[in-house]
Design a protein around this motif. Structure first.
Motif, PDB file in Angstrom:
ATOM      1  N   ASN A 248      39.177  55.343  24.676  1.00 61.89           N
ATOM      2  CA  ASN A 248      39.375  54.604  23.430  1.00 61.89           C
ATOM      3  C   ASN A 248      38.070  54.087  22.850  1.00 61.89           C
ATOM      4  O   ASN A 248      38.034  53.649  21.698  1.00 61.89           O
ATOM      5  CB  ASN A 248      40.331  53.435  23.652  1.00 61.89           C
ATOM      6  CG  ASN A 248      41.745  53.908  23.926  1.00 61.89           C
ATOM      7  OD1 ASN A 248      42.158  54.941  23.407  1.00 61.89           O
ATOM      8  ND2 ASN A 248      42.484  53.162  24.751  1.00 61.89           N
ATOM      9  N   ASP A 249      37.026  54.103  23.656  1.00 63.52           N
ATOM     10  CA  ASP A 249      35.715  53.615  23.225  1.00 63.52           C
ATOM     11  C   ASP A 249      34.945  54.755  22.559  1.00 63.52           C
ATOM     12  O   ASP A 249      34.614  55.758  23.196  1.00 63.52           O
ATOM     13  CB  ASP A 249      34.949  53.086  24.446  1.00 63.52           C
ATOM     14  CG  ASP A 249      33.621  52.446  24.046  1.00 63.52           C
ATOM     15  OD1 ASP A 249      33.260  52.536  22.855  1.00 63.52           O
ATOM     16  OD2 ASP A 249      32.957  51.870  24.915  1.00 63.52           O
ATOM     17  N   GLY A 250      34.653  54.599  21.274  1.00 68.73           N
ATOM     18  CA  GLY A 250      33.960  55.645  20.538  1.00 68.73           C
ATOM     19  C   GLY A 250      32.594  55.965  21.097  1.00 68.73           C
ATOM     20  O   GLY A 250      32.196  57.127  21.174  1.00 68.73           O
ATOM     21  N   GLU A 251      31.870  54.928  21.497  1.00 70.37           N
ATOM     22  CA  GLU A 251      30.525  55.148  22.041  1.00 70.37           C
ATOM     23  C   GLU A 251      30.592  55.918  23.354  1.00 70.37           C
ATOM     24  O   GLU A 251      29.730  56.741  23.653  1.00 70.37           O
ATOM     25  CB  GLU A 251      29.821  53.799  22.253  1.00 70.37           C
ATOM     26  CG  GLU A 251      29.472  53.070  20.966  1.00 70.37           C
ATOM     27  CD  GLU A 251      28.580  53.896  20.067  1.00 70.37           C
ATOM     28  OE1 GLU A 251      27.666  54.573  20.585  1.00 70.37           O
ATOM     29  OE2 GLU A 251      28.812  53.886  18.848  1.00 70.37           O
ATOM     30  N   ARG A 253      32.988  58.067  24.199  1.00 66.25           N
ATOM     31  CA  ARG A 253      33.291  59.461  23.847  1.00 66.25           C
ATOM     32  C   ARG A 253      32.038  60.170  23.349  1.00 66.25           C
ATOM     33  O   ARG A 253      31.801  61.330  23.662  1.00 66.25           O
ATOM     34  CB  ARG A 253      34.375  59.517  22.767  1.00 66.25           C
ATOM     35  CG  ARG A 253      35.737  59.057  23.218  1.00 66.25           C
ATOM     36  CD  ARG A 253      36.831  59.539  22.270  1.00 66.25           C
ATOM     37  NE  ARG A 253      36.588  59.210  20.877  1.00 66.25           N
ATOM     38  CZ  ARG A 253      36.866  58.052  20.298  1.00 66.25           C
ATOM     39  NH1 ARG A 253      37.408  57.076  21.026  1.00 66.25           N
ATOM     40  NH2 ARG A 253      36.616  57.844  19.024  1.00 66.25           N
ATOM     41  N   LEU A 254      31.243  59.441  22.592  1.00 68.00           N
ATOM     42  CA  LEU A 254      30.014  60.032  22.065  1.00 68.00           C
ATOM     43  C   LEU A 254      29.087  60.453  23.196  1.00 68.00           C
ATOM     44  O   LEU A 254      28.503  61.552  23.173  1.00 68.00           O
ATOM     45  CB  LEU A 254      29.308  59.029  21.133  1.00 68.00           C
ATOM     46  CG  LEU A 254      27.963  59.466  20.565  1.00 68.00           C
ATOM     47  CD1 LEU A 254      28.106  60.729  19.725  1.00 68.00           C
ATOM     48  CD2 LEU A 254      27.343  58.345  19.718  1.00 68.00           C
ATOM     49  N   ARG A 285      37.151  67.198  20.032  1.00 70.35           N
ATOM     50  CA  ARG A 285      36.287  66.127  19.527  1.00 70.35           C
ATOM     51  C   ARG A 285      35.657  66.481  18.174  1.00 70.35           C
ATOM     52  O   ARG A 285      35.095  65.610  17.522  1.00 70.35           O
ATOM     53  CB  ARG A 285      35.178  65.807  20.542  1.00 70.35           C
ATOM     54  CG  ARG A 285      35.632  65.178  21.846  1.00 70.35           C
ATOM     55  CD  ARG A 285      36.507  63.964  21.633  1.00 70.35           C
ATOM     56  NE  ARG A 285      37.922  64.290  21.696  1.00 70.35           N
ATOM     57  CZ  ARG A 285      38.851  63.634  21.046  1.00 70.35           C
ATOM     58  NH1 ARG A 285      38.552  62.625  20.280  1.00 70.35           N
ATOM     59  NH2 ARG A 285      40.118  63.985  21.156  1.00 70.35           N
ATOM     60  N   ASP A 288      37.353  64.246  15.929  1.00 65.02           N
ATOM     61  CA  ASP A 288      37.366  62.854  16.366  1.00 65.02           C
ATOM     62  C   ASP A 288      37.322  61.914  15.164  1.00 65.02           C
ATOM     63  O   ASP A 288      36.718  62.216  14.129  1.00 65.02           O
ATOM     64  CB  ASP A 288      36.163  62.595  17.277  1.00 65.02           C
ATOM     65  CG  ASP A 288      36.321  61.317  18.079  1.00 65.02           C
ATOM     66  OD1 ASP A 288      36.145  60.235  17.496  1.00 65.02           O
ATOM     67  OD2 ASP A 288      36.617  61.398  19.287  1.00 65.02           O
ATOM     68  N   ILE A 289      37.944  60.756  15.308  1.00 65.09           N
ATOM     69  CA  ILE A 289      37.955  59.779  14.223  1.00 65.09           C
ATOM     70  C   ILE A 289      36.593  59.119  14.043  1.00 65.09           C
ATOM     71  O   ILE A 289      36.263  58.616  12.972  1.00 65.09           O
ATOM     72  CB  ILE A 289      39.050  58.714  14.490  1.00 65.09           C
ATOM     73  CG1 ILE A 289      39.335  57.917  13.228  1.00 65.09           C
ATOM     74  CG2 ILE A 289      38.655  57.812  15.670  1.00 65.09           C
ATOM     75  CD1 ILE A 289      40.527  56.999  13.357  1.00 65.09           C
ATOM     76  N   HIS A 290      35.790  59.138  15.093  1.00 67.33           N
ATOM     77  CA  HIS A 290      34.476  58.495  15.094  1.00 67.33           C
ATOM     78  C   HIS A 290      33.450  59.457  14.503  1.00 67.33           C
ATOM     79  O   HIS A 290      33.257  60.566  15.014  1.00 67.33           O
ATOM     80  CB  HIS A 290      34.118  58.123  16.537  1.00 67.33           C
ATOM     81  CG  HIS A 290      33.019  57.110  16.651  1.00 67.33           C
ATOM     82  ND1 HIS A 290      32.930  56.001  15.850  1.00 67.33           N
ATOM     83  CD2 HIS A 290      31.951  57.037  17.508  1.00 67.33           C
ATOM     84  CE1 HIS A 290      31.866  55.295  16.189  1.00 67.33           C
ATOM     85  NE2 HIS A 290      31.264  55.901  17.182  1.00 67.33           N
ATOM     86  N   VAL A 293      30.687  61.090  16.693  1.00 68.47           N
ATOM     87  CA  VAL A 293      31.215  62.086  17.638  1.00 68.47           C
ATOM     88  C   VAL A 293      31.350  63.430  16.939  1.00 68.47           C
ATOM     89  O   VAL A 293      30.959  64.471  17.467  1.00 68.47           O
ATOM     90  CB  VAL A 293      32.573  61.622  18.209  1.00 68.47           C
ATOM     91  CG1 VAL A 293      33.187  62.720  19.077  1.00 68.47           C
ATOM     92  CG2 VAL A 293      32.407  60.346  19.023  1.00 68.47           C
ATOM     93  N   ARG A 294      31.913  63.422  15.716  1.00 73.23           N
ATOM     94  CA  ARG A 294      32.047  64.678  14.963  1.00 73.23           C
ATOM     95  C   ARG A 294      30.682  65.271  14.660  1.00 73.23           C
ATOM     96  O   ARG A 294      30.472  66.476  14.751  1.00 73.23           O
ATOM     97  CB  ARG A 294      32.810  64.434  13.653  1.00 73.23           C
ATOM     98  CG  ARG A 294      34.216  63.909  13.829  1.00 73.23           C
ATOM     99  CD  ARG A 294      35.083  64.184  12.616  1.00 73.23           C
ATOM    100  NE  ARG A 294      34.563  63.635  11.377  1.00 73.23           N
ATOM    101  CZ  ARG A 294      34.786  62.406  10.925  1.00 73.23           C
ATOM    102  NH1 ARG A 294      35.522  61.566  11.648  1.00 73.23           N
ATOM    103  NH2 ARG A 294      34.288  62.009   9.771  1.00 73.23           N
TER     104      ARG A 294
END
Length: 1290
Positions: A248-251, A253-254, A285, A288-290, A293-294
């Motif tokens: 859930n953490d965007g960073e 996932r990044l 990914r 991804d919403i972030h 990440v995209r």
């Protein structure tokens, strides 16, 4: 001696072992282990190592504490390995070798705290290893450490850390040898150490226990290094990464995406194939919403494409989605990704990926568009120009050149400038040698598609126009200073600024540049040389550099002023074309003619190359005429004139026309050869050749009167209407001669017109047309007689345009003739011998001729409102091609401000067109015309004196008058008819009301109100005509009030109404009546469904079985039960309503022979009908006054509605379904068998007959003899025709 003794001993000498046991124990005493002398410590360590070797596998030391002290002592001595140049290094090496060979440290497994010893050993070895050590040292270290790992019970976290820490980038950079040692160690012990590594990552990644190790914050770096060492080390770790990808953490996932991007993208990685679930999860990914990440996912794609082409298929769909990402940076990086891979190797990117880049050339953001355009240009230069990957690769990207040039059609000046830059640097690099550069241009031009050719021509035209603006600016500098000169200079500077990026800032820079020009005479001379017609490409390069050098400021590294000047210089500098370049182009064309060129190798046929080469030279002859002036060039053009290809010869004549002004004085030999060829082309060439030949003679010869007379006299004597195929070229030549030299040929032409053109040609039908029912035929299928008649109409117009006066009243007669042609639907003689398609051609010619004459003020004044209305109705013609071509001609004349403003009102009738594309085209034409007129008024202060003819809002009264006289508008209170009027009004008003400039909404409302205070000048005493006019005004007011809250403000000025259409308001006349009821007003605005979906006049039952009529539904007319709201709430709402209700014909005109898509429509509920559904054999239609907009787009072969079908339809539908006449044309006579009752019920208002019946006393009316009379009796037919013939010749 002790050391040597122990070294020489082996394990087999039991006596010696027993003998030296006390010594061995003594060497382990504190005295030796803590001796201050390092040499003593080294020797003791060597002895102890030998003791462990000799007494192996049992050690002579039984105390665990003593063993720990000994091994820690030995470990400390191994630090001496660091200095390879030390005299004692060999002893240190001996110590290491001994320990590794014997695996002495394995004894420590029995100790409880052995881990401390191992950690100390590992740290020591990793710290001392360096690049001065040889392979043996490294191998012994590896043996020593690997034995500990592989033979122990497991690897503790601290020990694992001592190995892994060397893989962290910071440590890796400090000691590369330690990294290599750890790498080899891990590879050697992979099976044993893998569970320990898995446990470590499980603790950190899954359980989140970052305290288990100091390396927790470096897990992703470690995973990357471990994967590079051996993927098997991470067998159990990869599933944990899949878990982290869904964090859930965007960073977080990044970070995982960054890691996996490196793992998947590395060159030798097969992770994607080995671990498909992880690969698919990673691809997710991309969505991804972030945003970061995209972005990271997209950046990864470039490496992946280059290193793993087999994964391109998986990536393509995700890149497609990201190419439409709302974030500009992501769309930009998608382009960079694809282009980077493509530049590495074109085979890495498939056509679909290149298609994404192609789409982004039209992105809404300039940064993205620029990247896409530049990327494609680089690919084109690499694979097409330089052919770095062969013909297949060149073919794959051959579309790029066309696409890049198409972008020149965009409105943005930035796009245009970038296309020019790309053309000069990538498509045809200007730094090539002249021959190579022209060869590149020659074959590029031959291989471009038609739209790209037009764009390239437009580019040269714009550059040439800008050159002329700069030339005029320099001319103004030569004139004495005055207020008028300053005003002219300011206007010119504003025009130049518009041609530069960011026109707002450019204005300031251009003003500054103008000041510099005024102060610096040398700079002016450099600029004059740059834009002079004789400037060569090399001189241009020098001039640009010299001007830039003078304007440069060393103290200012970024100089926006200089950048703007460079933009200007790049646009006006002739970097491609000069005299040398034209000569090289001509030589290339000569080679193509001789068959010695490389045409086939370049992918074009010789004929295509020759034709394209001539077209290229023709275009350049407009922009660089001086560069053509050489005997060699003209000799080659003469050779082209003798070729059989008509297009080639036509282009060659046009080049002579544009460039040959000095031929007569400088090249007499060329002149003597050219004259007979031009005469021959004017007499017996193609129509286009004849036109160009006449214009060429007029342009370049001083004795043009004699030359033209030598052509005119024999042609005028030899005219023979019985051989129409030999008439076309002479008519073209005679028409252009009379236009170019009216003083000389106007009188003799009058007798030709009266005796031959009208009497013999136009008023007779010698051949019978093919009755195939088609409304349009291709050019090659049109009969010669009709082609001759079309040219005869054009000749009349050219003759009048040459005279430019109506002293002989010839224009009145011609206009009557053209009106009669429209009234009779193109069949002027009414003998019914002419085919439908030929009638369409003649209607188009007549309508275009009236429009052409209207461009000359003296003729515009005598065109009556009736004639204007007949001309306007051509845009609602039943033939698709007639509507299309007429609209294009109308737009072309309006956009050049050649036609009076009233002709823009004709576009309002396009709301009735059944084809969506035609309505969309008309709307674009309106937008363009309105913007051009508004811009013209802004740029020309003097235009304020002519606002009545320029201000777009003044089209409203013309439109109201035109719609009031629409033949479809017969019943002022009929809601359906009013709805059509509203649609036409809104079609124009929607565009006009986009902005409320200068309170224009109130101004238009005031115009409509003022019209209600006047009378219809066309028929001022006819109550019904005035009622229709006032009704249209009320509909217009209703629309304006519903769309704008600003229309109730005071009008800035009192509008002036055209007296040609409206009488002066009477003093005591007050008209406050509402001509549309409140109920009708609501119906118009809310778009309640009509009670029936019937069609207009030409929508009759089709004779062909299996085909149904094309029916266009409107907002209130639909074949289903769905009600479409047509409320005029917004322009967007209007467009969406059109989209929902239109049936679009794409690529197929309504006159084509293919069946047209249909929808069913509920028949009129006038009488009970058995079959409610309209089928292919029987289509019942109701009575309607609507036409044009609801016209059937019928299939070919069905437009010609036979009389038999009409009779059958009338019988089936009954009296209430009355037949309706075609728009603007008289009705067909009733069949003999039609009852008197039907004659009464089927008699609609007839426009054509009414126009013809206007009394001769009324000014501007058509004469009665020119009307089309119903052919009821043969005795009445002949006198009428004779009377018409007499009138038309007046």
């Amino acid at each position: 001696m002790v050391v040597k003794t122990f070294m020489d001993m082996d394990q087999d000498s039991e006596d010696e072992k027993q003998q030296y046991l006390p010594l061995a124990l003594h060497l382990a005493s504190e005295f030796f282990l803590r001796n201050p002398n390092k040499d003593v410590r080294l020797l003791v360590a060597c002895c102890l190592a030998d003791i462990f070797r000799i007494y192996a596998p049992e050690a002579p030391y039984t105390s665990h504490d003593k063993l720990k002290d000994i091994f820690l002592f030995i470990t400390r001595q191994l630090k001496g390995l660091e200095d390879t140049k030390s005299p004692q290094f060999n002893r240190y090496f001996y110590l290491l070798e001994n320990l590794a060979w014997v695996k002495s440290y394995n004894i420590c497994f029995e100790l409880e705290d052995c881990n401390e010893i191992f950690i100390q050993l590992f740290r020591t070895l990793f710290s001392v290893i360096n690049n001065s050590h040889n392979q043996k040292v490294q191998m012994h270290m590896l043996d020593l450490m690997s034995s500990i790992i592989m033979e122990g019970d497991g690897v503790t976290q601290e020990l694992l850390d001592s190995i892994l820490i060397n893989l962290i980038p910071a440590h890796k950079n400090l000691n590369k040898q330690a990294f290599d040692l750890a790498k080899v160690l891990l590879k050697r012990t992979v099976q044993t150490i893998e569970p320990c590594i898995a446990n470590f990552f499980n603790q950190v990644l899954v359980l989140g226990k970052s305290s288990v190790s100091d390396l927790s914050e470096h897990v992703f770096d470690l995973i990357q290094e471990l994967f590079a060492i051996d993927p098997h080390l991470l067998l159990s770790v990869m599933p944990q990464l899949e878990f982290k990808l869904k964090s859930n953490d965007g960073e977080e996932r990044l970070a995982v995406v960054r890691l996996l991007a490196k793992l998947f993208g590395s060159k030798d990685s097969d992770l994607a194939t080995q671990n498909r679930p992880l690969w698919q999860c990673f691809l997710g990914r991309f969505n991804d919403i972030h945003v970061p990440v995209r972005l990271e996912s997209v950046k990864f794609a470039s490496h992946c494409l280059m290193n793993h082409p087999d994964l391109a298929k998986d990536l393509t769909e995700y890149l497609k989605v990201r190419s439409h990402d709302p974030e500009e940076a992501i769309r930009h990086d998608v382009i960079v990704t694809i282009i980077t891979a493509g530049k590495r190797d074109l085979s890495l990117v498939n056509d679909q990926l290149l298609g994404f880049v192609r789409e982004r050339t039209l992105d809404k953001r300039w940064r993205v568009r620029k990247e896409a355009m530049m990327g494609l240009a680089q690919l084109y230069k690499k694979y097409c120009l330089h052919a770095e990957a062969g013909k297949d690769a060149a073919e794959k990207v051959s579309w790029i050149k066309d696409k890049l040039l198409h972008i020149y059609y965009q409105n943005s000046i930035d796009d245009k400038l970038l296309v020019e830059k790309i053309f000069a640097q990538y498509l045809v690099p200007h730094n090539l040698e002249t021959e190579e550069r022209m060869k590149c241009l020659y074959y590029l031009y031959a291989s471009l598609d038609p739209n790209a050719v037009k764009a390239l021509n437009e580019m040269w035209k714009c550059q040439n126009m800008l050159r002329s603006h700069v030339r005029e600016l320099l001319d103004l500098h030569k004139q004495p200073t005055s207020e008028a000169n300053s005003a002219a200079m300011f206007g010119k500077l504003m025009t130049i600024a518009k041609n530069l990026p960011d026109p707002g800032k450019a204005q300031d820079f251009v003003k500054k540049f103008n000041q510099v020009l005024g102060d610096d005479e040398k700079l002016r001379s450099q600029l004059e040389l740059l834009i002079s017609p004789t400037c060569s490409c090399k001189q241009a390069d020098v001039c640009v550099r010299e001007i830039a050098r003078k304007l440069a400021n060393p103290k200012q590294p970024t100089n926006p002023f200089l950048e703007m000047v460079k933009f200007l210089l790049e646009r006006i500098a002739p970097v491609h074309i000069d005299s040398e370049a034209i000569s090289a182009l001509v030589k290339l064309m000569n080679k193509s003619i001789e068959g010695t060129a490389d045409d086939e190798e370049e992918g074009v046929s010789p004929d295509t190359a020759i034709r394209a080469g001539l077209e290229l030279l023709k275009v350049l002859s407009f922009t660089h005429p001086t560069s053509f002036h050489s005997a060699e060039t003209y000799e080659s053009l003469l050779q082209c004139l003798r070729m059989e290809d008509d297009k080639v010869a036509e282009a060659a004549i046009q080049i002579f026309r544009n460039t040959g002004h000095k031929i007569e004085t400088d090249l007499p030999q060329i002149r003597s050869t050219l004259i007979p060829i031009l005469h021959q082309k004017a007499k017996r060439g193609t129509p286009h050749q004849a036109k160009q030949a006449v214009h060429c003679i007029h342009a370049i010869f001083s004795n043009k009167e004699v030359q033209l007379a030598q052509i005119f006299e024999p042609l005028s004597r030899s005219l023979n209407a019985d051989v129409p195929e030999q008439l076309i070229t002479p008519l073209v030549s005679l028409g252009h001669i009379s236009m170019l030299a009216p003083d000389q040929f106007a009188s003799p032409m009058k007798s030709v017109v009266a005796n031959f053109i009208v009497k013999d040609l136009l008023m007779n039908d010698r051949s019978t047309g093919e009755k195939n029912g088609k409304l349009w035929s291709p050019d090659e299928e049109v009969s010669p007689e009709v082609l001759a008649k079309v040219q005869a109409i054009k000749l009349l117009v050219r003759w009048l345009l040459g005279m430019k006066n109506n002293q002989s009243k010839s224009a009145n007669s011609t206009l009557r003739l053209l009106s009669a042609m429209l009234v009779s639907e193109g069949d002027l003689t009414e003998q019914k011998r002419i085919s439908k398609s030929d009638m369409s051609r003649l209607r188009l010619a007549a309508g275009s001729a009236i429009m052409k004459l209207a461009q000359e003020p003296c003729y515009h004044e005598i065109i009556t409102p009736e004639q204007f209305q007949l001309c306007a109705l051509v845009i609602n013609d039943e033939c698709y091609q007639v509507r299309q071509i007429f609209a294009q001609k109308l737009h072309k004349a309006l956009v050049k401000l050649l036609l009076p403003l009233e002709y823009m009102a004709i576009f309002a009738l396009c709301a009735k067109d059944p084809v969506k594309e035609r309505r969309a085209h008309a709307r674009q034409c309106l937008l363009k015309n309105i913007s051009i007129r508004r811009e013209y008024i802004k740029q020309n202060p003097m235009a304020n004196e002519k606002l009545l003819s320029l201000l777009p809002e003044y089209v409203v009264p013309y439109m109201i008058h035109l719609l009031a006289h629409d033949p479809d508008f017969t019943k002022p209170q009929d809601v359906d008819q009013l709805r059509d009027v509203k649609e036409c009004l809104w079609f124009m008003l929607e565009v006009l009301m986009t902005k409320n400039e200068n309170n224009s909404h109130a101004f238009m409302k005031k115009m409509a109100e003022n019209i209600k205070l006047t009378r219809d000048a066309q028929s001022p005493d006819e109550p019904k005509a005035n009622e229709k006019l006032y009704t249209v005004c009320d509909v217009a007011l209703c629309v304006i009030n519903s769309k704008s809250a600003l229309c109730n403000a005071d009008s800035p000025k009192d509008p002036v109404l055209p007296t040609k259409f409206f009488t002066q308001p009477e003093k005591d006349f007050c008209n406050d009546r509402n001509y549309i009821s409140e109920e009708t007003r609501v119906l118009l605005l809310t778009g309640k469904p009509k009670p029936t979906g019937v069609l207009g006049t030409v929508n009759k039952p089709l004779s062909a079985t299996g085909r149904r009529p094309y029916i266009r539904t409107t907002g209130s007319e639909t074949g289903s039960n769905i009600s479409v709201n047509s409320e005029l709430s917004s322009s967007a709402g209007n467009r969406s309503r059109e989209q929902s209700s239109d049936i679009s014909e794409t690529g197929v005109s309504e006159n084509d022979e293919n069946p047209v898509r249909i929808i069913s429509v509920t028949p009129a509920k006038t009488e009970p009908v058995k079959n409610k559904e309209i089928n292919s054999d029987q289509a019942t239609q109701g009575n309607s006054t609507e036409r044009g907009k609801k016209r059937t787009a019928t299939a070919s072969g069905t437009e010609n509605i036979h009389q038999k079908a009409e009779e059958k339809n009338a019988d089936e539908t009954g009296p209430s379904l009355a037949a309706k006449t075609r728009r603007g044309r008289p009705p067909k006579p009733e069949p003999q068998g039609t009852t008197a009752k039907n004659e009464e019920t089927n008699k609609p208002p007839v426009r054509g007959r009414k126009r013809a019946a206007v009394s001769q006393e009324s000014p501007g009316s058509l004469e009665a003899g020119n009307a089309k009379a119903p052919k009821q009796q043969d005795t009445a037919k002949k006198p009428a025709a004779a009377q018409r013939q007499i009138d038309l010749q007046r």
